[in-house]
Scaffold this motif. Structure first.
Motif, mmCIF file in Angstrom:
data_model
loop_
_atom_site.group_PDB
_atom_site.id
_atom_site.type_symbol
_atom_site.label_atom_id
_atom_site.label_comp_id
_atom_site.label_asym_id
_atom_site.label_seq_id
_atom_site.Cartn_x
_atom_site.Cartn_y
_atom_site.Cartn_z
ATOM 1 N N ALA A 125 0.803 -1.222 0.000
ATOM 2 C CA ALA A 125 0.000 0.000 0.000
ATOM 3 C C ALA A 125 0.840 1.279 0.000
ATOM 4 O O ALA A 125 0.587 2.200 0.759
ATOM 5 N N VAL A 126 1.829 1.340 -0.893
ATOM 6 C CA VAL A 126 2.686 2.518 -0.991
ATOM 7 C C VAL A 126 1.986 3.562 -1.856
ATOM 8 O O VAL A 126 1.686 3.310 -3.024
ATOM 9 N N SER A 127 1.732 4.714 -1.274
ATOM 10 C CA SER A 127 1.129 5.823 -2.013
ATOM 11 C C SER A 127 2.066 7.018 -1.950
ATOM 12 O O SER A 127 2.457 7.443 -0.860
ATOM 13 N N LEU A 128 2.435 7.524 -3.122
ATOM 14 C CA LEU A 128 3.384 8.631 -3.232
ATOM 15 C C LEU A 128 2.834 9.698 -4.154
ATOM 16 O O LEU A 128 2.104 9.399 -5.095
ATOM 17 N N ALA A 129 3.249 10.929 -3.906
ATOM 18 C CA ALA A 129 2.970 12.044 -4.803
ATOM 19 C C ALA A 129 4.205 12.936 -4.777
ATOM 20 O O ALA A 129 4.419 13.698 -3.843
ATOM 21 N N VAL A 130 5.059 12.789 -5.792
ATOM 22 C CA VAL A 130 6.325 13.521 -5.847
ATOM 23 C C VAL A 130 6.269 14.511 -7.008
ATOM 24 O O VAL A 130 6.203 14.104 -8.173
ATOM 25 N N PRO A 131 6.303 15.821 -6.711
ATOM 26 C CA PRO A 131 6.276 16.823 -7.781
ATOM 27 C C PRO A 131 7.594 16.849 -8.564
ATOM 28 O O PRO A 131 8.634 16.437 -8.052
ATOM 29 N N PRO A 132 7.566 17.338 -9.799
ATOM 30 C CA PRO A 132 8.800 17.484 -10.568
ATOM 31 C C PRO A 132 9.784 18.410 -9.847
ATOM 32 O O PRO A 132 9.385 19.322 -9.124
ATOM 33 N N GLY A 133 11.073 18.158 -10.059
ATOM 34 C CA GLY A 133 12.104 19.020 -9.509
ATOM 35 C C GLY A 133 12.448 18.763 -8.056
ATOM 36 O O GLY A 133 13.251 19.482 -7.474
ATOM 37 N N ARG A 134 11.883 17.754 -7.453
ATOM 38 C CA ARG A 134 12.138 17.445 -6.054
ATOM 39 C C ARG A 134 13.110 16.286 -5.919
ATOM 40 O O ARG A 134 13.171 15.413 -6.771
ATOM 41 N N ILE A 135 13.838 16.296 -4.823
ATOM 42 C CA ILE A 135 14.674 15.163 -4.448
ATOM 43 C C ILE A 135 13.903 14.398 -3.389
ATOM 44 O O ILE A 135 13.445 14.968 -2.399
ATOM 45 N N PHE A 136 13.747 13.111 -3.611
ATOM 46 C CA PHE A 136 12.957 12.273 -2.732
ATOM 47 C C PHE A 136 13.748 11.002 -2.471
ATOM 48 O O PHE A 136 14.378 10.467 -3.381
ATOM 49 N N GLY A 137 13.747 10.526 -1.253
ATOM 50 C CA GLY A 137 14.482 9.313 -0.937
ATOM 51 C C GLY A 137 13.730 8.425 0.019
ATOM 52 O O GLY A 137 12.841 8.876 0.749
ATOM 53 N N PHE A 138 14.085 7.162 0.006
ATOM 54 C CA PHE A 138 13.553 6.187 0.944
ATOM 55 C C PHE A 138 14.604 5.885 1.991
ATOM 56 O O PHE A 138 15.753 5.613 1.647
ATOM 57 N N LEU A 139 14.213 5.909 3.242
ATOM 58 C CA LEU A 139 15.087 5.503 4.331
ATOM 59 C C LEU A 139 14.409 4.367 5.067
ATOM 60 O O LEU A 139 13.200 4.407 5.300
ATOM 61 N N GLY A 140 15.182 3.382 5.451
ATOM 62 C CA GLY A 140 14.616 2.276 6.204
ATOM 63 C C GLY A 140 15.619 1.154 6.322
ATOM 64 O O GLY A 140 16.633 1.127 5.620
ATOM 65 N N PRO A 141 15.339 0.211 7.179
ATOM 66 C CA PRO A 141 16.260 -0.908 7.383
ATOM 67 C C PRO A 141 16.262 -1.859 6.187
ATOM 68 O O PRO A 141 15.363 -1.811 5.332
#
Length: 176
Positions: free
Chosen positions: A22-38
């Motif tokens: 159930a991963v829901s994302l909304a990432v606008p253009p020009g953004r830096i986005f990352g995943f953190l986790g074990p």
């Protein structure tokens, strides 16, 4: 405004093992986005779903409005996988030229783009060296260059600094 990345309820099961749910994302253009986790949290599974390498069990997503894994989405994407392997026989320029031709570059534009990308990833001095003689960190930077060749509006990097020394990690984080 069209989102660079949009997912709704993206879920992947490998048999009975949950890769992500159930991963829901909304990432606008020009953004830096990352995943953190074990380790084992599902970060690489989500990356594989976003790049179309695997199909979701449930949910949906798009890159700039194009369905995940579609030719339209793939043209907009530069991707550096976690475990990228490069052949030993070509030079750095030959390898980048191959990726450039796949994206429609030719002639002088291809030659210039190879020069630009090699400079950007800090490999201009190694342009005519065989990739087989590169360190793991140099190969990682070359792989990043391959992902940048067609000037994608979206760049997805899975563990981009894994093989790099501390200076190489700073180079990737701050220069690109």
């Amino acid at each position: 405004m069209e989102l660079a990345v949009r997912t709704q309820g993206l879920t992947k099961y490998y048999g009975t093992v949950r890769g992500c749910q159930a991963v829901s994302l909304a990432v606008p253009p020009g953004r830096i986005f990352g995943f953190l986790g074990p380790n084992g949290a599902g970060k690489s599974t989500v990356v594989k779903l976003l790049t179309g390498l695997i199909s979701p069990t449930a949910g949906s997503g798009s890159l700039f409005g194009q369905p995940l894994g579609s030719p339209g989405a793939n043209r907009l994407l530069g991707f550096l996988p976690e475990h990228y392997r490069v052949p030993d026989w070509p030079t750095a320029t030959e390898l980048l030229a191959y990726y450039g031709r796949l994206s429609g570059l030719a002639g002088g534009a291809l030659t210039e783009r190879c020069r630009e990308v090699l400079a950007r990833v800090g490999l201009a001095e190694a342009a005519q060296r065989k990739v087989g003689g590169f360190s793991n960190g140099m190969k990682q930077r070359l792989a990043l260059g391959a992902a940048l060749m067609h000037r994608p509006p979206l760049l997805i990097l899975d563990e981009p600094t894994a093989a790099l020394d501390p200076l190489g990690r700073l180079f990737v984080r701050w220069r690109n």
